[in-house]
Design a protein around this motif. Structure first.
Motif, mmCIF file in Angstrom:
data_model
loop_
_atom_site.group_PDB
_atom_site.id
_atom_site.type_symbol
_atom_site.label_atom_id
_atom_site.label_comp_id
_atom_site.label_asym_id
_atom_site.label_seq_id
_atom_site.Cartn_x
_atom_site.Cartn_y
_atom_site.Cartn_z
ATOM 1 N N ASN A 158 -6.618 1.969 11.975
ATOM 2 C CA ASN A 158 -7.205 2.396 13.245
ATOM 3 C C ASN A 158 -6.538 3.673 13.728
ATOM 4 N N SER A 159 -7.185 4.332 14.671
ATOM 5 C CA SER A 159 -6.638 5.555 15.273
ATOM 6 C C SER A 159 -6.197 6.535 14.195
ATOM 7 N N LEU A 160 -7.070 6.763 13.253
ATOM 8 C CA LEU A 160 -6.713 7.611 12.113
ATOM 9 C C LEU A 160 -6.471 9.052 12.540
ATOM 10 N N LYS A 161 -5.521 9.669 11.845
ATOM 11 C CA LYS A 161 -5.128 11.055 12.108
ATOM 12 C C LYS A 161 -5.385 11.883 10.855
ATOM 13 N N THR A 162 -5.488 13.179 11.034
ATOM 14 C CA THR A 162 -5.732 14.047 9.873
ATOM 15 C C THR A 162 -4.616 13.897 8.841
ATOM 16 N N GLU A 163 -3.416 13.629 9.320
ATOM 17 C CA GLU A 163 -2.290 13.483 8.383
ATOM 18 C C GLU A 163 -2.322 12.175 7.605
ATOM 19 N N ASP A 164 -3.272 11.304 7.900
ATOM 20 C CA ASP A 164 -3.451 10.093 7.099
ATOM 21 C C ASP A 164 -4.284 10.361 5.849
ATOM 22 N N THR A 165 -4.812 11.554 5.725
ATOM 23 C CA THR A 165 -5.608 11.907 4.554
ATOM 24 C C THR A 165 -4.769 11.803 3.287
ATOM 25 N N ALA A 166 -5.257 11.024 2.329
ATOM 26 C CA ALA A 166 -4.507 10.798 1.090
ATOM 27 C C ALA A 166 -5.323 9.873 0.182
ATOM 28 N N VAL A 167 -4.870 9.758 -1.041
ATOM 29 C CA VAL A 167 -5.330 8.676 -1.917
ATOM 30 C C VAL A 167 -4.446 7.463 -1.630
ATOM 31 N N TYR A 168 -5.084 6.346 -1.343
ATOM 32 C CA TYR A 168 -4.363 5.115 -1.032
ATOM 33 C C TYR A 168 -4.386 4.199 -2.262
ATOM 34 N N LEU A 169 -3.203 3.733 -2.621
ATOM 35 C CA LEU A 169 -3.058 2.916 -3.828
ATOM 36 C C LEU A 169 -2.457 1.560 -3.483
ATOM 37 N N CYS A 170 -2.923 0.529 -4.136
ATOM 38 C CA CYS A 170 -2.296 -0.770 -3.954
ATOM 39 C C CYS A 170 -1.375 -1.075 -5.128
ATOM 40 N N ASN A 171 -0.362 -1.830 -4.819
ATOM 41 C CA ASN A 171 0.707 -2.154 -5.759
ATOM 42 C C ASN A 171 1.039 -3.632 -5.660
ATOM 43 N N ALA A 172 1.206 -4.266 -6.801
ATOM 44 C CA ALA A 172 1.636 -5.667 -6.863
ATOM 45 C C ALA A 172 2.935 -5.725 -7.637
ATOM 46 N N TYR A 173 3.902 -6.487 -7.125
ATOM 47 C CA TYR A 173 5.150 -6.615 -7.875
ATOM 48 C C TYR A 173 5.761 -7.988 -7.657
ATOM 49 N N ALA A 174 6.482 -8.427 -8.683
ATOM 50 C CA ALA A 174 7.160 -9.716 -8.619
ATOM 51 C C ALA A 174 8.200 -9.782 -9.719
ATOM 52 N N LEU A 175 9.206 -10.597 -9.483
ATOM 53 C CA LEU A 175 10.204 -10.886 -10.511
ATOM 54 C C LEU A 175 9.778 -12.195 -11.161
ATOM 55 N N ILE A 176 9.326 -12.107 -12.394
ATOM 56 C CA ILE A 176 8.806 -13.275 -13.101
ATOM 57 C C ILE A 176 9.724 -13.550 -14.286
ATOM 58 N N ASN A 177 10.372 -14.691 -14.268
ATOM 59 C CA ASN A 177 11.299 -15.068 -15.356
ATOM 60 C C ASN A 177 12.311 -13.963 -15.621
ATOM 61 N N GLY A 178 12.798 -13.337 -14.576
ATOM 62 C CA GLY A 178 13.820 -12.314 -14.702
ATOM 63 C C GLY A 178 13.293 -10.922 -15.019
ATOM 64 N N ASN A 179 12.000 -10.800 -15.188
ATOM 65 C CA ASN A 179 11.406 -9.496 -15.507
ATOM 66 C C ASN A 179 10.596 -8.986 -14.326
ATOM 67 N N TRP B 241 0.858 -1.177 0.000
ATOM 68 C CA TRP B 241 0.000 0.000 0.000
ATOM 69 C C TRP B 241 0.896 1.230 0.000
ATOM 70 N N TYR B 242 0.529 2.165 -0.833
ATOM 71 C CA TYR B 242 1.155 3.482 -0.855
ATOM 72 C C TYR B 242 0.050 4.513 -0.651
ATOM 73 N N ARG B 243 0.455 5.738 -0.379
ATOM 74 C CA ARG B 243 -0.511 6.831 -0.316
ATOM 75 C C ARG B 243 0.110 8.108 -0.869
ATOM 76 N N GLN B 244 -0.771 8.979 -1.333
ATOM 77 C CA GLN B 244 -0.299 10.249 -1.869
ATOM 78 C C GLN B 244 -1.275 11.336 -1.472
ATOM 79 N N ALA B 245 -0.759 12.286 -0.723
ATOM 80 C CA ALA B 245 -1.552 13.438 -0.304
ATOM 81 C C ALA B 245 -1.349 14.563 -1.311
ATOM 82 N N PRO B 246 -2.289 15.489 -1.388
ATOM 83 C CA PRO B 246 -2.159 16.607 -2.341
ATOM 84 C C PRO B 246 -0.858 17.373 -2.136
ATOM 85 N N GLY B 247 -0.141 17.576 -3.229
ATOM 86 C CA GLY B 247 1.094 18.334 -3.161
ATOM 87 C C GLY B 247 2.287 17.589 -2.585
ATOM 88 N N LYS B 248 2.093 16.309 -2.289
ATOM 89 C CA LYS B 248 3.185 15.529 -1.702
ATOM 90 C C LYS B 248 3.532 14.354 -2.599
#
Length: 120
Positions: free
Chosen positions: A84-105, A36-43
């Motif tokens: 849990n225990s969310l803070k105002t600084e947790d405000t962001a778009v949350y993105l999921c990411n999948a990655y793997a090394l498959i056959n060297g790629n 999981w990644y996140r991106q807040a406006p301007g950051k």
């Protein structure tokens, strides 16, 4: 085709909780580590949490450690982030990411994101 679809974002008050989900399709989910990644406006996009392909190893940003929990269900091709225990600084778009090394790629996929807003 490969798809990662996030859901669960919402407006929540400080101190509240949310559960985000990421549903995967079009690739062998159990072969991929997930993050999981996140991106807040301007950051820049920042790392939030990691889980390996089997679910046996996790890692968190210091900013969320102890408050967020990442998990996955390989039978359902889903990953979740319990926040849990969310803070105002947790405000962001949350993105999921999948990655793997498959056959060297490096295979690296991103979802479109889900908005989390923490505000009173």
């Amino acid at each position: 085709q490969v798809q990662l679809v996030e859901s669960g974002g919402d407006l929540v008050q400080p101190g509240g909780s949310l559960r985000l989900s990421c549903t995967a399709s079009g690739f062998t989910f159990s072969s991929y580590a997930m993050r999981w990644y996140r991106q807040a406006p301007g950051k820049e996009r920042e790392f939030v949490a990691y889980i390996n392909n089997s679910g046996g190893n996790t890692n968190y940003s210091d900013l969320v450690k102890g408050r967020f929990t990442i998990s996955r269900d390989n039978a359902k091709n889903t990953m979740s982030l319990q926040m849990n225990s969310l803070k105002t600084e947790d405000t962001a778009v949350y993105l999921c990411n999948a990655y793997a090394l498959i056959n060297g790629n490096l295979r690296n996929f991103w979802g479109q994101g889900t908005q989390v807003t923490v505000s009173s």
